[in-house]
Scaffold this motif. Sequence first.
Motif, PDB file in Angstrom:
ATOM      1  N   SER A  75       0.846  -1.202   0.000  1.00 27.29           N
ATOM      2  CA  SER A  75       0.000   0.000   0.000  1.00 27.29           C
ATOM      3  C   SER A  75       0.872   1.239   0.000  1.00 27.29           C
ATOM      4  CB  SER A  75      -0.877   0.053   1.254  1.00 27.29           C
ATOM      5  OG  SER A  75      -1.577  -1.133   1.405  1.00 27.29           O
ATOM      6  N   ASN A 149      -5.554   2.147  12.430  1.00 25.76           N
ATOM      7  CA  ASN A 149      -4.331   1.733  13.084  1.00 25.76           C
ATOM      8  C   ASN A 149      -3.747   2.997  13.720  1.00 25.76           C
ATOM      9  OD1 ASN A 149      -1.881   0.651  13.798  1.00 25.76           O
ATOM     10  ND2 ASN A 149      -1.183   0.250  11.703  1.00 25.76           N
ATOM     11  N   ASP A 174      -8.299   4.028   3.852  1.00 24.06           N
ATOM     12  CA  ASP A 174      -7.350   2.915   3.968  1.00 24.06           C
ATOM     13  C   ASP A 174      -8.023   1.793   4.763  1.00 24.06           C
ATOM     14  OD1 ASP A 174      -5.292   1.143   4.488  1.00 24.06           O
ATOM     15  OD2 ASP A 174      -3.852   2.690   5.088  1.00 24.06           O
ATOM     16  N   TYR A 177      -7.466  -3.314   7.240  1.00 23.62           N
ATOM     17  CA  TYR A 177      -7.998  -4.310   8.189  1.00 23.62           C
ATOM     18  C   TYR A 177      -9.454  -4.659   7.933  1.00 23.62           C
ATOM     19  CZ  TYR A 177      -3.657  -3.135  10.432  1.00 23.62           C
ATOM     20  OH  TYR A 177      -2.323  -2.938  10.660  1.00 23.62           O
ATOM     21  N   THR A 201      -5.012  -4.337   1.196  1.00 23.42           N
ATOM     22  CA  THR A 201      -3.665  -4.909   1.094  1.00 23.42           C
ATOM     23  C   THR A 201      -3.702  -6.430   1.199  1.00 23.42           C
ATOM     24  OG1 THR A 201      -1.457  -4.926   2.073  1.00 23.42           O
ATOM     25  CG2 THR A 201      -3.291  -4.620   3.597  1.00 23.42           C
ATOM     26  N   SER A 203      -1.290  -7.742   2.791  1.00 26.78           N
ATOM     27  CA  SER A 203      -0.324  -7.912   3.895  1.00 26.78           C
ATOM     28  C   SER A 203      -0.938  -8.415   5.198  1.00 26.78           C
ATOM     29  CB  SER A 203       0.373  -6.586   4.198  1.00 26.78           C
ATOM     30  OG  SER A 203       1.160  -6.160   3.125  1.00 26.78           O
ATOM     31  N   LYS A 204      -2.226  -8.247   5.399  1.00 26.14           N
ATOM     32  CA  LYS A 204      -2.794  -8.565   6.713  1.00 26.14           C
ATOM     33  C   LYS A 204      -3.606  -9.861   6.617  1.00 26.14           C
ATOM     34  CE  LYS A 204      -0.593  -5.085   8.133  1.00 26.14           C
ATOM     35  NZ  LYS A 204      -0.915  -3.680   8.021  1.00 26.14           N
ATOM     36  N   ARG A 212       4.721  -7.944  -0.521  1.00 30.16           N
ATOM     37  CA  ARG A 212       4.537  -6.531  -0.820  1.00 30.16           C
ATOM     38  C   ARG A 212       3.528  -6.360  -1.954  1.00 30.16           C
ATOM     39  NH1 ARG A 212       4.283  -4.964   2.443  1.00 30.16           N
ATOM     40  NH2 ARG A 212       4.733  -2.790   2.066  1.00 30.16           N
TER      41      ARG A 212
END
Length: 344
Positions: A75, A149, A174, A177, A201, A203-204, A212
């Motif tokens: 992101s 976050n 964003d 989550y 993303t 990523s989580k 990435r």
Amino acid sequence: MNIQNLVRANIRALQPYSSARDEFTGNGEVFLDANENPFETEVNRYPDPYQRAIKENLAPIKAVRPAQIFLGNGSDEAIDLIIRIFCEPGKEKIIISDPSYGMYQVSAGINNIEVIKVPLSENFEFIAENMLKEADENTKVAFLCSPNNPSGNALDSAEVEKFIQSFEGIVVVDEAYIDFSSSKSFTEKLEIYPNLIVMQTFSKAWGMAGLRLGMAFASEEIIGLINKVKPPYNINILTQKAALEALSNEDKVKAEIELILQQKDWLQKEFTELPVTEHIFPSDSNFLLVKFKDAKGLFDYLIAKEIIVRDRRKVRFGDNCLRITVGTPEENKKLIAAIKNYQP
Ligand SMILES: *Cc1c(COP(=O)(O)O)cnc(C)c1O
């Protein structure tokens, strides 16, 4: 709202780099156009600059069209590109709520863009009016993080929508989550609001932080602008392969999310009963922000036990707070057992 009027003049005028894979996209048999080494390995060819296969598989999952998707090197790449497209260095600004994700400010700083920080309420609630009041005519992009976050809570959807309606610039929501939240994604509002960009993303929840790979969803016009500015081959072949494979196995991710949410409930219950706990903030994420009687003492004690959590005492309203990611059942048990043995 006219999006082109928000774009920096040099970006509007930019003639983007045209790669070999831009200039020919059909089916070829012999590729002698990109100066690659012809001997086959997994990676001897340049990757698809627009990651078409991933977007085709991702679009139905997110209920958007492939042309409404940008994929970035995390992101972080999307954040940087959005700032560079819309904000004139040394002159224009972004606006963010505080506390929030640290990268917005860092990316703005690198680009010489001023940051206006607007405090959330003490319960980390977002109030549209407070942010609208602080924005001026040079404020081009707003970043809202929901679930937020480091606090963990989802922002009130009606307040976020009110802000998108009233703000005269780009609004980035964003949703790193979102897969852990019962709130709906703002992707379903993309058709209504031309100034909206939603970031998510891999990523989580998707379990691929090491790859990435970040996503941004917006109008085709905004995605077109981002594509014009991005490095031509920003997502490598190995990442594209891994993402395609993950997308074909969405059920595995869903099962993991279920387990993580159950574990979060368990941790919440355990923390409630621990005498060191002062307050547990409500979480729509895969982490808990917990206020302790003596966060520093507990933090150092946990490090000595090789259990690493995030010290958030320095963030606004984060006094005596630690941010704790939900781990595996074994990891969570270890954490709670260790805290039970803690002698303040
Ligand atoms: C973790 C996180 C991201 C993810 O960033 P990547 O670069 O995709 O790994 C984005 N936004 C927030 C708020 C996060 O916490």
